[in-house]
Design a protein around this motif. Structure first.
Motif, PDB file in Angstrom:
ATOM      1  N   ASP A  83      21.737 -46.843  27.083  1.00 64.00           N
ATOM      2  CA  ASP A  83      21.548 -47.917  26.112  1.00 64.00           C
ATOM      3  C   ASP A  83      20.471 -47.488  25.133  1.00 64.00           C
ATOM      4  O   ASP A  83      19.422 -46.995  25.549  1.00 64.00           O
ATOM      5  N   VAL A  84      20.724 -47.672  23.853  1.00 61.68           N
ATOM      6  CA  VAL A  84      19.700 -47.434  22.833  1.00 61.68           C
ATOM      7  C   VAL A  84      19.009 -48.769  22.579  1.00 61.68           C
ATOM      8  O   VAL A  84      19.663 -49.768  22.287  1.00 61.68           O
ATOM      9  N   VAL A  85      17.688 -48.769  22.703  1.00 60.12           N
ATOM     10  CA  VAL A  85      16.897 -49.976  22.517  1.00 60.12           C
ATOM     11  C   VAL A  85      16.012 -49.805  21.283  1.00 60.12           C
ATOM     12  O   VAL A  85      15.263 -48.821  21.190  1.00 60.12           O
ATOM     13  N   ILE A  86      16.109 -50.749  20.375  1.00 57.26           N
ATOM     14  CA  ILE A  86      15.280 -50.745  19.171  1.00 57.26           C
ATOM     15  C   ILE A  86      14.423 -52.002  19.192  1.00 57.26           C
ATOM     16  O   ILE A  86      14.950 -53.115  19.161  1.00 57.26           O
TER      17      ILE A  86
ATOM     18  N   VAL B   4      19.250 -53.874  10.570  1.00 58.37           N
ATOM     19  CA  VAL B   4      18.843 -52.801  11.479  1.00 58.37           C
ATOM     20  C   VAL B   4      20.089 -51.998  11.843  1.00 58.37           C
ATOM     21  O   VAL B   4      20.767 -52.299  12.827  1.00 58.37           O
ATOM     22  N   PRO B   5      20.414 -50.964  11.049  1.00 55.93           N
ATOM     23  CA  PRO B   5      21.574 -50.137  11.363  1.00 55.93           C
ATOM     24  C   PRO B   5      21.227 -49.094  12.429  1.00 55.93           C
ATOM     25  O   PRO B   5      20.066 -48.717  12.604  1.00 55.93           O
TER      26      PRO B   5
ATOM     27  N   SER C  18      19.420 -42.616  15.207  1.00 56.03           N
ATOM     28  CA  SER C  18      18.396 -42.922  14.213  1.00 56.03           C
ATOM     29  C   SER C  18      18.632 -44.329  13.705  1.00 56.03           C
ATOM     30  O   SER C  18      19.733 -44.892  13.813  1.00 56.03           O
ATOM     31  N   THR C  19      17.565 -44.901  13.177  1.00 58.71           N
ATOM     32  CA  THR C  19      17.630 -46.256  12.642  1.00 58.71           C
ATOM     33  C   THR C  19      16.646 -46.351  11.479  1.00 58.71           C
ATOM     34  O   THR C  19      15.824 -45.453  11.265  1.00 58.71           O
TER      35      THR C  19
ATOM     36  N   ASP D 271      29.032 -44.092  14.088  1.00 62.27           N
ATOM     37  CA  ASP D 271      29.172 -42.970  15.010  1.00 62.27           C
ATOM     38  C   ASP D 271      29.142 -41.693  14.178  1.00 62.27           C
ATOM     39  O   ASP D 271      30.160 -41.282  13.617  1.00 62.27           O
ATOM     40  N   SER D 272      27.985 -41.062  14.081  1.00 63.96           N
ATOM     41  CA  SER D 272      27.846 -39.880  13.237  1.00 63.96           C
ATOM     42  C   SER D 272      28.497 -38.647  13.865  1.00 63.96           C
ATOM     43  O   SER D 272      28.782 -37.684  13.171  1.00 63.96           O
ATOM     44  N   ALA D 273      28.765 -38.673  15.160  1.00 62.53           N
ATOM     45  CA  ALA D 273      29.442 -37.557  15.814  1.00 62.53           C
ATOM     46  C   ALA D 273      30.913 -37.477  15.404  1.00 62.53           C
ATOM     47  O   ALA D 273      31.485 -36.391  15.330  1.00 62.53           O
ATOM     48  N   HIS D 274      31.526 -38.623  15.129  1.00 65.23           N
ATOM     49  CA  HIS D 274      32.934 -38.664  14.772  1.00 65.23           C
ATOM     50  C   HIS D 274      33.179 -39.107  13.327  1.00 65.23           C
ATOM     51  O   HIS D 274      34.319 -39.122  12.867  1.00 65.23           O
TER      52      HIS D 274
END
Length: 116
Positions: free
Chosen positions: A85-88, A101-102, A111-112, A10-13
């Motif tokens: 939902d983030v779909v990769i 796959v981070p 980002s991934t 969680d890059s926001a926190h």
């Protein structure tokens, strides 16, 4: 044999993304749900998502329930959230390698990359 792992930050926190539901699908003629897991306190899954005989060449999808995570934290999100939902979608080409796959998230971006 290779294997598949993931983790969420969680890059926001500035913390690991804990208790995030992740669904793993195999993509072929049909989209098949292989498993549903939840990240631990470190933002990781306790075991590889795919390994041994399950780890095969092909196209896969990871679906991360990002808006559920931020709502649980009390972050105000619009309805619908910008990122629900983030779909990769990614491919596994070599069954002998480790595919990591981070996912780095915030309420309005992600980002991934292929990690190690």
């Amino acid at each position: 044999m290779g294997y598949l792992t993931t983790h969420v930050l969680d890059s926001a926190h500035g913390v690991p993304g804990n208790e995030i539901e992740i669904r793993l699908y195999q993509i072929g003629e049909q989209r098949s749900l292989l498993k549903t897991v939840t990240t631990n306190d470190d933002g990781r899954v306790d075991a590889p998502l795919l390994e041994k005989d399950e780890f095969r060449k092909g196209v896969y999808e990871l679906q991360f329930a990002v808006s559920d995570y931020y709502r649980r934290l009390g972050v105000e999100l619009p309805e619908p959230a910008f990122l629900g939902d983030v779909v990769i979608r990614f491919g596994i080409a070599d069954e002998a390698e480790h595919y990591h796959v981070p996912l780095l998230i915030s309420p309005y971006s992600y980002s991934t990359y292929r990690g190690s």
